[in-house]
Write a protein that holds these residues in place. Sequence first.
Motif, mmCIF file in Angstrom:
data_model
loop_
_atom_site.group_PDB
_atom_site.id
_atom_site.type_symbol
_atom_site.label_atom_id
_atom_site.label_comp_id
_atom_site.label_asym_id
_atom_site.label_seq_id
_atom_site.Cartn_x
_atom_site.Cartn_y
_atom_site.Cartn_z
ATOM 1 N N LYS A 1 -2.625 14.025 0.748
ATOM 2 C CA LYS A 1 -2.971 15.088 -0.071
ATOM 3 C C LYS A 1 -1.850 17.162 0.550
ATOM 4 C CE LYS A 1 -7.415 13.751 2.611
ATOM 5 N NZ LYS A 1 -8.554 13.676 3.522
ATOM 6 N N ARG A 2 -1.644 17.899 -0.248
ATOM 7 C CA ARG A 2 -1.016 18.316 -0.158
ATOM 8 C C ARG A 2 -0.960 20.059 -0.220
ATOM 9 N NH1 ARG A 2 -0.140 14.976 -4.290
ATOM 10 N NH2 ARG A 2 -1.066 16.100 -5.548
ATOM 11 N N PRO A 3 -1.682 20.310 1.119
ATOM 12 C CA PRO A 3 -2.796 21.768 1.727
ATOM 13 C C PRO A 3 -1.147 22.524 1.694
ATOM 14 C CG PRO A 3 -2.105 20.079 3.428
ATOM 15 C CD PRO A 3 -2.107 19.311 2.835
ATOM 16 N N ASN A 4 -0.695 22.067 1.814
ATOM 17 C CA ASN A 4 0.930 23.085 1.706
ATOM 18 C C ASN A 4 2.141 23.337 0.111
ATOM 19 O OD1 ASN A 4 0.151 24.228 4.692
ATOM 20 N ND2 ASN A 4 1.284 22.114 5.089
ATOM 21 N N GLY A 5 1.728 22.442 -0.326
ATOM 22 C CA GLY A 5 2.198 22.134 -1.544
ATOM 23 C C GLY A 5 2.937 20.839 -1.501
ATOM 24 N N PRO A 6 3.876 20.645 -2.572
ATOM 25 C CA PRO A 6 4.268 19.296 -2.747
ATOM 26 C C PRO A 6 5.356 19.454 -1.636
ATOM 27 C CG PRO A 6 4.940 20.365 -4.810
ATOM 28 C CD PRO A 6 3.198 21.418 -3.545
ATOM 29 N N CYS A 7 5.749 17.946 -1.484
ATOM 30 C CA CYS A 7 6.895 17.477 -0.459
ATOM 31 C C CYS A 7 6.959 18.044 0.455
ATOM 32 C CB CYS A 7 7.938 17.287 -1.297
ATOM 33 S SG CYS A 7 8.137 17.102 -2.260
ATOM 34 N N VAL A 8 6.103 18.351 1.150
ATOM 35 C CA VAL A 8 5.824 19.754 2.769
ATOM 36 C C VAL A 8 5.161 19.368 3.298
ATOM 37 C CG1 VAL A 8 6.301 22.054 3.403
ATOM 38 C CG2 VAL A 8 7.357 21.516 1.147
ATOM 39 N N ASP A 9 5.466 18.989 4.634
ATOM 40 C CA ASP A 9 3.581 19.078 5.349
ATOM 41 C C ASP A 9 2.421 18.077 5.565
ATOM 42 O OD1 ASP A 9 5.164 19.997 7.611
ATOM 43 O OD2 ASP A 9 4.656 21.655 7.664
ATOM 44 N N THR A 10 2.496 17.073 3.517
ATOM 45 C CA THR A 10 1.643 16.262 3.746
ATOM 46 C C THR A 10 0.906 15.531 4.449
ATOM 47 O OG1 THR A 10 2.661 14.468 2.925
ATOM 48 C CG2 THR A 10 2.640 16.417 1.050
ATOM 49 N N SER A 11 -0.251 14.993 3.865
ATOM 50 C CA SER A 11 -1.124 14.458 4.932
ATOM 51 C C SER A 11 -1.940 13.086 4.877
ATOM 52 C CB SER A 11 -2.317 15.080 5.740
ATOM 53 O OG SER A 11 -3.580 15.735 4.719
ATOM 54 N N ILE A 12 -2.292 12.122 5.090
ATOM 55 C CA ILE A 12 -3.017 10.858 4.588
ATOM 56 C C ILE A 12 -4.201 10.703 4.981
ATOM 57 C CG2 ILE A 12 -2.792 9.095 4.531
ATOM 58 C CD1 ILE A 12 0.280 9.188 5.491
ATOM 59 N N ASP A 13 -4.959 10.436 4.545
ATOM 60 C CA ASP A 13 -6.337 9.735 4.774
ATOM 61 C C ASP A 13 -6.604 8.112 5.833
ATOM 62 O OD1 ASP A 13 -8.763 8.859 5.512
ATOM 63 O OD2 ASP A 13 -9.527 9.537 2.761
ATOM 64 N N ILE A 14 -5.708 7.898 6.723
ATOM 65 C CA ILE A 14 -5.835 6.969 7.427
ATOM 66 C C ILE A 14 -7.077 6.250 6.897
ATOM 67 C CG2 ILE A 14 -5.237 6.060 9.862
ATOM 68 C CD1 ILE A 14 -3.314 7.371 8.372
ATOM 69 N N LYS A 15 -8.105 6.323 6.671
ATOM 70 C CA LYS A 15 -8.583 5.310 6.585
ATOM 71 C C LYS A 15 -8.970 4.817 5.684
ATOM 72 C CE LYS A 15 -14.809 5.318 6.572
ATOM 73 N NZ LYS A 15 -15.084 6.135 6.778
ATOM 74 N N GLU A 16 -8.775 5.061 4.312
ATOM 75 C CA GLU A 16 -8.268 4.495 2.792
ATOM 76 C C GLU A 16 -7.490 3.873 3.184
ATOM 77 O OE1 GLU A 16 -7.504 6.217 -1.980
ATOM 78 O OE2 GLU A 16 -7.948 7.539 -0.485
ATOM 79 N N ILE B 1 0.722 -1.550 -0.128
ATOM 80 C CA ILE B 1 -0.204 -0.396 0.138
ATOM 81 C C ILE B 1 1.329 1.211 0.287
ATOM 82 C CG2 ILE B 1 -2.214 0.951 0.746
ATOM 83 C CD1 ILE B 1 -2.831 -1.114 2.230
ATOM 84 N N ALA B 2 0.681 2.153 -1.245
ATOM 85 C CA ALA B 2 2.041 2.823 -1.685
ATOM 86 C C ALA B 2 0.921 4.416 -1.132
ATOM 87 C CB ALA B 2 2.389 2.988 -2.550
ATOM 88 N N VAL B 3 1.873 5.489 -0.667
ATOM 89 C CA VAL B 3 1.397 6.558 -0.514
ATOM 90 C C VAL B 3 2.089 7.065 -1.292
ATOM 91 C CG1 VAL B 3 0.296 8.220 1.465
ATOM 92 C CG2 VAL B 3 -0.028 5.528 2.186
ATOM 93 N N ALA B 4 1.782 7.864 -1.719
ATOM 94 C CA ALA B 4 2.648 9.539 -2.244
ATOM 95 C C ALA B 4 1.818 10.693 -3.381
ATOM 96 C CB ALA B 4 3.899 8.618 -3.136
ATOM 97 N N CYS B 5 2.330 10.874 -3.903
ATOM 98 C CA CYS B 5 1.690 12.041 -5.131
ATOM 99 C C CYS B 5 1.767 11.039 -6.321
ATOM 100 C CB CYS B 5 2.668 13.448 -5.317
ATOM 101 S SG CYS B 5 4.769 12.847 -5.932
ATOM 102 N N GLU B 6 1.355 11.606 -7.264
ATOM 103 C CA GLU B 6 0.768 11.055 -8.617
ATOM 104 C C GLU B 6 1.890 10.755 -9.379
ATOM 105 O OE1 GLU B 6 -2.463 14.103 -7.464
ATOM 106 O OE2 GLU B 6 -0.343 14.221 -7.869
#
Length: 244
Positions: free
Chosen positions: A217-232, A191-196
Amino acid sequence: MEAKRYLTTIGILLGILTVLLGVVNVFIANLTQVFSTLVNVITFLIILTIVFSTVITYRVIKDKEVSSKLMSINFKIVSILFPIVTYVASLIGISKNEIRIIFIKLNNKYIYSKKYNLNSEDILILIPHCVQKNSCKLKVTNEITNCKQCGLCNIGDLVQLKEKANVNIFVATGGTLARKIIMDNRPKAVIAVACERDLTAGVQDTSKIPVLGVFNKRPNGPCVDTSIDIKEVEEAINFFTSKK
């Protein structure tokens, strides 16, 4: 007499060359026709293949009923066409990420159309290092449990998920390390979490292992303080372990 024989010899040689030239011309003409027919057949098959793939892709994206076998065939076709499609897309002003999103969706749909019953320890979860709070001084790349679970990023949630589901979770600083982690651990599913971009590269690099991609999820732009949908991520674990 010698001149006559010489001329006769030259005449015979020219005759032979003329006959050979005629044969070659006939052969080339036939070959050209065969080649032309072959090119037309190949072109038609390529067009037919692309149309088939487009129809299947559309049905998959629209959540229409498509057999796992057709999904598998289509995904192989899309994987081959992917570099060409992304290049053409960029020429007409379409973002490569839009094509990558479709690629990952096709991959995920295909995997979800199959059945797995794996042990949780056979599942490996890869997380990008940018999920960790940028200002955090703790090193979680080698060991995620080094996290103090302060709640400022999703790493603490992942530590809890690791303890709850008994899965292997690693934080990777890039594609090279991610590939090494997979080679060292030899999981049966990832299960990989990453950008496109990174997800697409990861799926292509590990074609022999089922990889479910989860976009970060990248609310602060790419590669900085991204987040994950843990439920997914948890739903992906439950799928591989056949839990509802």
